[in-house]
Design a protein around this motif. Structure first.
Motif, PDB file in Angstrom:
ATOM      1  N   CYS A  99       1.212  -1.270   0.307  1.00  0.00           N
ATOM      2  CA  CYS A  99      -0.214  -0.106  -0.442  1.00  0.00           C
ATOM      3  C   CYS A  99       0.902   1.123   0.034  1.00  0.00           C
ATOM      4  N   GLY A 103      -3.135   4.522   1.112  1.00  0.00           N
ATOM      5  CA  GLY A 103      -3.839   3.142   1.308  1.00  0.00           C
ATOM      6  C   GLY A 103      -3.194   3.246   2.633  1.00  0.00           C
ATOM      7  N   GLU A 106      -6.488   4.523   5.400  1.00  0.00           N
ATOM      8  CA  GLU A 106      -7.016   4.162   5.605  1.00  0.00           C
ATOM      9  C   GLU A 106      -7.231   2.492   6.732  1.00  0.00           C
ATOM     10  N   GLU A 109      -6.227   4.992  12.259  1.00  0.00           N
ATOM     11  CA  GLU A 109      -6.904   5.951  12.831  1.00  0.00           C
ATOM     12  C   GLU A 109      -6.118   6.937  13.749  1.00  0.00           C
TER      13      GLU A 109
END
Length: 160
Positions: A99, A103, A106, A109
């Motif tokens: 990624c 990416g 995602e 957080e």
């Protein structure tokens, strides 16, 4: 709960730690996190912490870019270990092998930015605490000192 209006940090609340909501852009999106100013034994916020926050605010974009890349590289160095923890039907969603920075965004957080306590004349440290779908228990922590990423590991490096 104690509340103060600090001329640099703004309105801070004390409930075990000094904190306030803080908006930041990371992984190409704006997020609301908790800004924590770490103190011990009812000590006041130090001048070193004020300098840390000023440095962070003034170089926020470049510091955040370094944090994004460092967290991604940490993940990629451990991705096979993470993948071994998931079933076949969830492994690509929770721990993809490849990624890019966005990416990777995602998969994590940002929850907290912590202005670490350091003595006067010492390094200025900011910690970033991420929850992560690939490691729901330990997440990811990134420690920045004087504007440079010095450590990436589980959240404990910032929380502990």
């Amino acid at each position: 709960m104690i509340t103060v209006e600090d001329e640099l940090f703004g309105r801070l609340e004390f409930d075990g730690v000094w904190s306030r909501p803080y908006e930041i852009e990371i992984f190409n999106r704006k997020v609301n996190v908790v800004l924590i100013v770490q103190t011990f034994d009812d000590d006041p916020i130090s001048n070193n912490q004020r300098m840390t926050f000023l440095e962070f605010a003034g170089s926020q974009k470049s510091i955040i870019e370094r944090v994004e890349v460092a967290a991604l590289n940490y993940y990629l160095s451990k991705v096979e270990d993470y993948r071994a923890c998931f079933d076949r039907d969830e492994v690509e969603r929770k721990a993809p092998k490849t990624c890019d920075v966005f990416g990777f965004g995602e998969l994590v957080e940002l929850k907290q930015i912590k202005i670490m306590y350091t003595d006067e004349g010492r390094d200025r440290e900011v910690g970033f605490v991420f929850d992560a779908v690939f490691d729901e228990q330990l997440g990811v922590g990134v420690l920045v000192s004087n504007g440079v990423v010095i450590d990436v590991d589980v959240q404990d490096i910032v929380l502990g």
